[in-house]
Design a protein around this motif. Structure first.
Motif, PDB file in Angstrom:
ATOM      1  N   GLY A  33       0.807  -1.222   0.000  1.00 58.48           N
ATOM      2  CA  GLY A  33       0.000   0.000   0.000  1.00 58.48           C
ATOM      3  C   GLY A  33       0.836   1.265   0.000  1.00 58.48           C
ATOM      4  O   GLY A  33       2.075   1.222   0.083  1.00 58.48           O
ATOM      5  N   ASP A  34       0.135   2.407  -0.056  1.00 57.61           N
ATOM      6  CA  ASP A  34       0.799   3.703   0.043  1.00 57.61           C
ATOM      7  C   ASP A  34       1.529   3.823   1.388  1.00 57.61           C
ATOM      8  O   ASP A  34       2.651   4.334   1.453  1.00 57.61           O
ATOM      9  CB  ASP A  34      -0.223   4.847  -0.106  1.00 57.61           C
ATOM     10  CG  ASP A  34      -1.491   4.593   0.696  1.00 57.61           C
ATOM     11  OD1 ASP A  34      -2.243   3.668   0.337  1.00 57.61           O
ATOM     12  OD2 ASP A  34      -1.708   5.291   1.708  1.00 57.61           O
ATOM     13  N   GLY A  35       0.895   3.311   2.463  1.00 63.24           N
ATOM     14  CA  GLY A  35       1.524   3.391   3.785  1.00 63.24           C
ATOM     15  C   GLY A  35       2.856   2.662   3.798  1.00 63.24           C
ATOM     16  O   GLY A  35       3.841   3.137   4.389  1.00 63.24           O
ATOM     17  N   GLN A  63      -5.074   5.804  -1.033  1.00 65.63           N
ATOM     18  CA  GLN A  63      -5.196   7.137  -0.398  1.00 65.63           C
ATOM     19  C   GLN A  63      -5.046   7.145   1.117  1.00 65.63           C
ATOM     20  O   GLN A  63      -4.790   8.197   1.698  1.00 65.63           O
ATOM     21  CB  GLN A  63      -6.514   7.847  -0.751  1.00 65.63           C
ATOM     22  CG  GLN A  63      -6.930   7.743  -2.220  1.00 65.63           C
ATOM     23  CD  GLN A  63      -5.973   8.446  -3.156  1.00 65.63           C
ATOM     24  OE1 GLN A  63      -5.524   9.557  -2.866  1.00 65.63           O
ATOM     25  NE2 GLN A  63      -5.619   7.811  -4.260  1.00 65.63           N
ATOM     26  N   TYR A  64      -5.206   5.998   1.763  1.00 62.24           N
ATOM     27  CA  TYR A  64      -5.152   5.981   3.232  1.00 62.24           C
ATOM     28  C   TYR A  64      -4.312   4.822   3.753  1.00 62.24           C
ATOM     29  O   TYR A  64      -4.322   3.727   3.184  1.00 62.24           O
ATOM     30  CB  TYR A  64      -6.562   5.834   3.841  1.00 62.24           C
ATOM     31  CG  TYR A  64      -7.399   7.082   3.664  1.00 62.24           C
ATOM     32  CD1 TYR A  64      -7.384   8.086   4.627  1.00 62.24           C
ATOM     33  CD2 TYR A  64      -8.164   7.264   2.519  1.00 62.24           C
ATOM     34  CE1 TYR A  64      -8.124   9.249   4.447  1.00 62.24           C
ATOM     35  CE2 TYR A  64      -8.908   8.422   2.340  1.00 62.24           C
ATOM     36  CZ  TYR A  64      -8.894   9.419   3.310  1.00 62.24           C
ATOM     37  OH  TYR A  64      -9.611  10.554   3.127  1.00 62.24           O
ATOM     38  N   ALA A  65      -3.612   5.092   4.868  1.00 59.28           N
ATOM     39  CA  ALA A  65      -3.029   4.035   5.688  1.00 59.28           C
ATOM     40  C   ALA A  65      -3.819   4.105   6.998  1.00 59.28           C
ATOM     41  O   ALA A  65      -3.664   5.065   7.763  1.00 59.28           O
ATOM     42  CB  ALA A  65      -1.552   4.274   5.918  1.00 59.28           C
ATOM     43  N   ILE A  66      -4.672   3.159   7.211  1.00 58.38           N
ATOM     44  CA  ILE A  66      -5.687   3.196   8.272  1.00 58.38           C
ATOM     45  C   ILE A  66      -6.479   4.497   8.123  1.00 58.38           C
ATOM     46  O   ILE A  66      -7.246   4.626   7.181  1.00 58.38           O
ATOM     47  CB  ILE A  66      -5.087   2.971   9.681  1.00 58.38           C
ATOM     48  CG1 ILE A  66      -4.221   1.664   9.685  1.00 58.38           C
ATOM     49  CG2 ILE A  66      -6.208   2.850  10.717  1.00 58.38           C
ATOM     50  CD1 ILE A  66      -3.688   1.255  11.043  1.00 58.38           C
ATOM     51  N   CYS A 125       2.477  -0.568  -6.051  1.00 61.38           N
ATOM     52  CA  CYS A 125       1.992   0.207  -4.903  1.00 61.38           C
ATOM     53  C   CYS A 125       0.519   0.528  -5.134  1.00 61.38           C
ATOM     54  O   CYS A 125       0.174   1.270  -6.055  1.00 61.38           O
ATOM     55  CB  CYS A 125       2.806   1.491  -4.747  1.00 61.38           C
ATOM     56  SG  CYS A 125       2.198   2.476  -3.363  1.00 61.38           S
ATOM     57  N   GLU A 126      -0.332  -0.042  -4.295  1.00 56.21           N
ATOM     58  CA  GLU A 126      -1.774   0.224  -4.395  1.00 56.21           C
ATOM     59  C   GLU A 126      -2.065   1.446  -3.534  1.00 56.21           C
ATOM     60  O   GLU A 126      -2.268   1.324  -2.324  1.00 56.21           O
ATOM     61  CB  GLU A 126      -2.562  -1.000  -3.917  1.00 56.21           C
ATOM     62  CG  GLU A 126      -2.161  -2.253  -4.670  1.00 56.21           C
ATOM     63  CD  GLU A 126      -3.070  -3.431  -4.381  1.00 56.21           C
ATOM     64  OE1 GLU A 126      -3.988  -3.659  -5.167  1.00 56.21           O
ATOM     65  OE2 GLU A 126      -2.859  -4.133  -3.380  1.00 56.21           O
ATOM     66  N   ASN A 127      -2.012   2.603  -4.186  1.00 52.95           N
ATOM     67  CA  ASN A 127      -2.244   3.846  -3.449  1.00 52.95           C
ATOM     68  C   ASN A 127      -3.749   4.072  -3.331  1.00 52.95           C
ATOM     69  O   ASN A 127      -4.367   4.667  -4.203  1.00 52.95           O
ATOM     70  CB  ASN A 127      -1.556   5.014  -4.160  1.00 52.95           C
ATOM     71  CG  ASN A 127      -1.758   6.311  -3.401  1.00 52.95           C
ATOM     72  OD1 ASN A 127      -2.468   6.360  -2.399  1.00 52.95           O
ATOM     73  ND2 ASN A 127      -1.121   7.368  -3.881  1.00 52.95           N
TER      74      ASN A 127
HETATM   75 MG   LIG Z   1      -3.343   2.491   1.748  1.00 54.48          MG
END
Ligand SMILES: [Mg+2]
Ligand SMILES: Cc1ncc(C[n+]2csc(CCOP(=O)(O)OP(=O)(O)O)c2C)c(N)n1
Length: 329
Positions: free
Chosen positions: A154-156, A185-188, A181-183
């Motif tokens: 992820g992005d995170g 938009q949020y990490a949690i 990278c699967e962006n």
């Molecule tokens: Mg994410």
């Protein structure tokens, strides 16, 4: 850094491939809807992070892989396994913790693996699969095969030390890795703009001397084309690439998170309007690749297939206490 073009050009993409992309995305959607439902009914004995909204990424990337290629997945990984061809009923049984699951229920939702289908590892330790992918790529090079490995994160994860160490190693070893990278938009609950030093995560590829591609992660054809390019390059011994797929998860971080505290209803609705499945469906109809009847048939088949897998899982036993110490070293 290149921006991969919109995927609307269908030249070179045959009907079986387009139908496969549609079917795969639909299976992922229905499977994840069922898992979320079973979770709410107390039947998933762990947390579960569903992928609804992001289907084009797993489907597009895995369609560019062959059966001998590898995948390294994450805590949000049911879709990667499905798209790589892992048997649906065994994946469902694994998520429900049953003895008939891929790993006799020991992997659960977040840690299943299926080496026969190339899914070597799924892991919720964010970013940990990135240096492992460099190692798998090195092993492929030493063995001298033309396999590749797709590593999803992820992005995170792109802000974790493992990302930077892993990409550097993969680059110097010319490892045949497609970093995806699967962006979403949020990490949690943290928006990418608050955690990340660059607007485009693909720009980070320049630090490691490898190509970085930005792709619309809700456009399965654009994802497929970018992945094909990166896979061909890796097979020719030219090393790793980083694809950033910009997308969105419709539901909360995990199935117990309503996902409403840190984002607006308008934001969620705007992304739902860009549904990757509806988008491909409209294209298949408007370009006369498939008829309404054909697509309705696929939809009914998928519905039945997912239902059968869930029934198999729900009717399967849990592993008994006599197995407790098996596989413990
Ligand atoms: Mg994410
Ligand atoms: C090393 C590590 N740090 C923190 C966590 C807790 N954690 C679980 S998922 C997650 C967010 C991951 O965000 P991202 O990489 O964008 O993936 P997404 O959940 O959006 O698919 C975090 C911080 C973890 N599992 N591992």
């Amino acid at each position: 850094m290149a921006s991969a073009g919109a995927g609307q050009g269908l030249e070179g993409l045959d009907k079986p491939l387009l139908m496969r992309l549609y079917r795969t995305m639909l299976i992922i959607r229905r499977f994840e809807e069922s898992i979320a439902d079973l979770y709410r009914r107390g039947l998933v004995p762990s947390s579960a992070h569903v992928y609804i909204g992001q289907e084009a990424v797993a489907a597009g990337v895995c369609a560019a892989l062959g059966p001998d290629d590898y995948v390294l997945s994450t805590h949000r990984g049911h879709a990667h396994s499905i798209a790589k061809g892992v048997p649906l009923e065994k994946l469902a049984a694994e998520i429900l913790g049953r003895a008939t699951g891929l790993n006799r229920g020991r992997g659960g939702s977040m840690r299943p693996c299926c080496p026969e289908k190339g899914v070597l590892y799924s892991c919720p330790i964010v970013g940990s699969n990135i240096p492992i992918a460099a190692g798998v790529g090195l092993a492929i090079r030493l063995r001298g095969t033309d396999q590749v490995v797709a590593c999803f994160f992820g992005d995170g994860a792109s802000n974790i030390g493992d990302f930077h160490e892993g990409l550097n190693l993969a680059a110097i070893w010319k490892a045949p890795v497609i970093y995806v990278c699967e962006n979403n938009q949020y990490a949690i609950s943290v928006h990418v703009s608050r955690s990340t030093s660059v607007r485009d995560i693909a720009a980070r590829a320049a630090s490691y001397g490898i190509p970085g591609l930005i792709v619309d992660g809700n456009d399965v054809i654009a994802v497929y084309k970018a992945a094909r390019w990166a896979v061909d390059r890796a097979r020719r011994g030219l090393g790793p690439s980083l694809i950033e797929a910009k997308t969105y998860r419709w539901l909360g971080h995990h199935v117990g998170d309503p996902g409403t505290a840190y984002r607006s209803r308008e934001e969620v609705e705007a992304w739902k309007a860009r549904c990757p499945i509806k988008r491909l469906r409209s294209l298949l109809i408007s370009r006369e690749v498939a008829s309404e009847e054909e697509l309705a048939r696929v939809e009914a088949e998928v519905e039945a297939e997912v239902e059968k897998a869930m029934e198999f899982a729900l009717n399967s036993p849990f592993a008994g206490p006599d197995e407790l110490y098996d596989f413990v070293y």
